[in-house]
Write an enzyme that holds these catalytic residues in place. Structure first.
Site, PDB file in Angstrom:
ATOM      1  N   GLU A  45       0.824  -1.212   0.000  1.00 28.14           N
ATOM      2  CA  GLU A  45       0.000   0.000   0.000  1.00 28.14           C
ATOM      3  C   GLU A  45       0.856   1.258   0.000  1.00 28.14           C
ATOM      4  O   GLU A  45       0.522   2.243  -0.660  1.00 28.14           O
ATOM      5  CB  GLU A  45      -0.942   0.002   1.208  1.00 28.14           C
ATOM      6  CG  GLU A  45      -2.054  -1.029   1.137  1.00 28.14           C
ATOM      7  CD  GLU A  45      -2.997  -0.817  -0.038  1.00 28.14           C
ATOM      8  OE1 GLU A  45      -3.020   0.293  -0.605  1.00 28.14           O
ATOM      9  OE2 GLU A  45      -3.720  -1.760  -0.393  1.00 28.14           O
ATOM     10  N   TYR A  80      -6.496   6.033   4.846  1.00 26.75           N
ATOM     11  CA  TYR A  80      -6.630   5.047   3.778  1.00 26.75           C
ATOM     12  C   TYR A  80      -5.807   3.792   4.059  1.00 26.75           C
ATOM     13  O   TYR A  80      -6.319   2.671   4.002  1.00 26.75           O
ATOM     14  CB  TYR A  80      -6.195   5.627   2.422  1.00 26.75           C
ATOM     15  CG  TYR A  80      -5.938   4.531   1.424  1.00 26.75           C
ATOM     16  CD1 TYR A  80      -7.005   3.830   0.851  1.00 26.75           C
ATOM     17  CD2 TYR A  80      -4.637   4.132   1.112  1.00 26.75           C
ATOM     18  CE1 TYR A  80      -6.777   2.781  -0.018  1.00 26.75           C
ATOM     19  CE2 TYR A  80      -4.404   3.086   0.242  1.00 26.75           C
ATOM     20  CZ  TYR A  80      -5.478   2.409  -0.316  1.00 26.75           C
ATOM     21  OH  TYR A  80      -5.259   1.350  -1.159  1.00 26.75           O
ATOM     22  N   ASP A 133      -9.326   5.724  -1.512  1.00 26.46           N
ATOM     23  CA  ASP A 133      -8.224   6.318  -2.275  1.00 26.46           C
ATOM     24  C   ASP A 133      -8.802   7.016  -3.501  1.00 26.46           C
ATOM     25  O   ASP A 133     -10.019   7.189  -3.619  1.00 26.46           O
ATOM     26  CB  ASP A 133      -7.190   5.255  -2.654  1.00 26.46           C
ATOM     27  CG  ASP A 133      -7.712   4.288  -3.722  1.00 26.46           C
ATOM     28  OD1 ASP A 133      -8.936   4.269  -3.979  1.00 26.46           O
ATOM     29  OD2 ASP A 133      -6.889   3.556  -4.303  1.00 26.46           O
TER      30      ASP A 133
END
Length: 606
Positions: free
Chosen positions: A106, A189, A207
């Site tokens: 991520e 996020y 996102d």
């Protein structure tokens, strides 16, 4: 004629924007009324259709698990012109190690495409298979592994986050999004993504892809940066609580592959039935009896799906001018080292010499010198400037320059501050010039560069040059002009340290755009030679703390808001940045940011 066309174009755009605003006003007011944004039937349809679609068409990625998958367990991606086979995350990983995989991916995926990330991710988890392994790494190792991905602050976030998990959390990731936020570099996020995917926590990850999908589902206009709470509420409202991780990935997958920013494939969208943006377009075409979208492309008021989300208001980038110095030192000794010589260098000269590596690249000694550098290596002769050199037939001088070309090339790199832009990374020495002023002429930029080198090396290079009549009289045997006097003084300064100044070259400019800064680098390349590694080692181990009163950059700082390795506005610090020497052949593997790599290519190109 061009002016009339421009005015007509602007007028047409204004009319078009006004009509779009009218057509979206109703939807905007509807969204402002707050949740629920979706009916129960819409939620069920979106969840069911999207998960079924995802289980069938999802991409196989090395950080992803798809237990409900209906496709092959292998995929491929093109990376650096080569097709690479991709396998999913190993089933043998426990939840904590899988969370580490998801977390690393991520962070890497922020503003970077999947195809670019895959090879980096594989190399990363091969070197550091767990959060404990990463926590024991150094900043240098992490930056080197990260080299080429850009946005280097993310690499620092991973290292700092790993240390926090190991030191503060006993090596265990929190299992919910709220507690995940305590990890450095982890925001709303990332916390939701890791917690939902690794631990099945019912937290919606929002996102750019998710924002685009929910904005089009509800035909929500407006600056997306000002609608964060609305987007989060929408995403949470449609989240499947039984499979939150899969659903989050499904929405992101939809946004990345189907509901794209431009040219979306609405015919392939599994949630088309619940999409108001698509419904709005269909209604428009039907009302005007237009059979196909292609027949309406020239119409001004057509409500394209790509109208959503609205455009964010971008801030104007700040212009920054930097005088950059690429210092190349050629070591002409018979034996050469193959390791870096840095601030913390602990290897002896004898140990380094046993590794014997040499280079045959020839320096560009024919480039025009702006300061009229003396290239004569013979003593007792008139000190010549560069124009004299071009006409010279002195075989001794040519022999010494040719001999220098056989040496090992080293470059000086300085380390940026731990905070701010490109924190902790290595770059060429540079002086940030004063903002909102005209770019100073080259001789002024050079003066700052020379003073900077004095400060970094801890040795006077142009201390004898003051640019006044008294100094000129004291050095009557050198050229009388300021330019010639400075050339003589610089050359004498280098010679006092056992260095020979071969050339000073203007390598032009390079413009690099950061997220908030447009930087123009004025590149100055300086080539010197030295007989052995003694100078590099002594220069790399000097005491780099200089009292404020004795700071040779003091006058330059007051004139130009500048200091090597720092951003404008930080010029009050008195400690010289850490620096190191790196061999030419090691520069590509030195973990340099893109800007520094570009400058290196420009400075060393033929």
């Amino acid at each position: 004629m061009n002016s009339m066309r421009r005015q007509k174009k602007e007028c047409t755009k204004s009319v078009k924007d006004a009509k779009r605003s009218e057509s979206t006003a109703g939807m905007s007011e509807q969204c402002k009324t707050g949740p629920p944004y979706f009916s129960e039937e819409e939620v069920v349809h979106i969840q069911t259709s999207l998960l079924e679609w995802y289980d069938t068409v999802h991409r196989v990625l090395p950080w992803r698990r798809t237990p409900h998958s209906k496709k092959d367990s292998c995929d491929s991606v093109k990376a650096e012109g080569t097709t690479v086979a991709i396998m999913p995350a190993p089933d043998s990983l426990d939840c904590q190690k899988f969370a580490y995989y998801v977390w690393v991916s991520e962070i890497m995926l922020q503003q970077t495409q999947v195809a670019t990330v895959v090879p980096y991710f594989n190399k990363w988890v091969t070197k550091w298979a767990s959060v404990a392994d990463l926590a024991s790494a150094t900043v240098e190792e992490v930056n080197t592994m990260w080299a080429g991905l850009g946005y280097y602050r993310r690499a620092r976030y991973l290292l700092d986050g790993a240390k926090h998990v190991v030191d503060k959390l006993g090596g265990m990731f929190p299992t919910n999004a709220k507690d995940m936020l305590q990890i450095p570099g982890v925001g709303p996020y990332t916390s939701a993504a890791v917690a939902s995917i690794a631990f099945n926590d019912a937290a919606a990850a929002v996102d750019g892809n998710v924002i685009r999908v929910v904005s089009r589902l509800r035909a929500l206009p407006g600056d997306p940066t000002k609608l964060g709470q609305v987007h989060a509420a929408m995403a949470q409202e449609i989240l499947d609580h039984e499979r939150p991780g899969c659903f989050n990935q499904a929405v992101m997958e939809l946004g990345a592959t189907v509901c794209r920013p431009m040219n979306p494939s609405c015919s392939e969208c599994p949630v088309q039935q619940s999409c108001r943006a698509h419904s709005q377009l269909k209604t428009f075409l039907k009302a005007r009896r237009i059979p196909d979208l292609s027949a309406a492309l020239d119409m001004e008021d057509i409500p394209f799906v790509t109208m959503y989300p609205g455009k964010k208001v971008s801030k104007e980038k700040r212009d920054q001018q930097v005088a950059v110095c690429v210092l190349e030192v050629i070591v002409t000794a018979g034996h050469h080292t193959s390791c870096s010589v840095g601030e913390a260098h602990t290897e002896t000269l004898q140990q380094a010499e046993r590794q014997g590596v040499s280079s045959s690249r020839e320096p560009d000694v024919h480039a025009q010198s702006a300061v009229g550098v003396n290239l004569s290596a013979s003593s007792g002769k008139r000190q010549r400037i560069m124009s004299d050199f071009f006409a010279s037939k002195d075989k001794k001088t040519k022999k010494k320059i040719a001999a220098a070309s056989l040496g090992q090339r080293w470059y000086m790199l300085v380390q940026r501050p731990d905070q701010g832009l490109l924190a902790g990374l290595w770059e060429f020495p540079g002086v940030v010039l004063e903002e909102n002023c005209e770019v100073p002429p080259r001789d002024e930029r050079q003066a700052l560069v020379w003073e900077l080198l004095e400060r970094l090396l801890g040795t006077p290079l142009i201390g004898v040059w003051k640019g006044d009549a008294s100094t000129s009289d004291a050095l009557g045997h050198c050229p009388g002009s300021d330019e010639g006097l400075r050339a003589y003084a610089i050359n004498e300064g280098f010679k006092s340290q056992g260095l020979k100044l071969l050339s000073v070259q203007d390598r032009g400019q390079y413009i690099h755009v950061f997220s908030h800064i447009k930087q123009t680098s004025h590149i100055e390349k300086i080539v010197v030679s030295v007989d052995d590694l003694g100078f590099l080692q002594s220069a790399a181990t000097i005491n780099k703390t200089i009292p404020a009163e004795g700071n040779v950059m003091k006058n330059a700082v007051s004139k130009r808001k500048a200091l090597s390795g720092s951003e404008a506005g930080r010029s009050t610090q008195t400690r010289v940045p850490d620096f190191k020497w790196v061999k030419a052949e090691d520069m590509e593997q030195a973990g340099l940011p893109t800007l520094t790599s570009k400058i290196f290519k420009i400075a060393t190109s033929e």
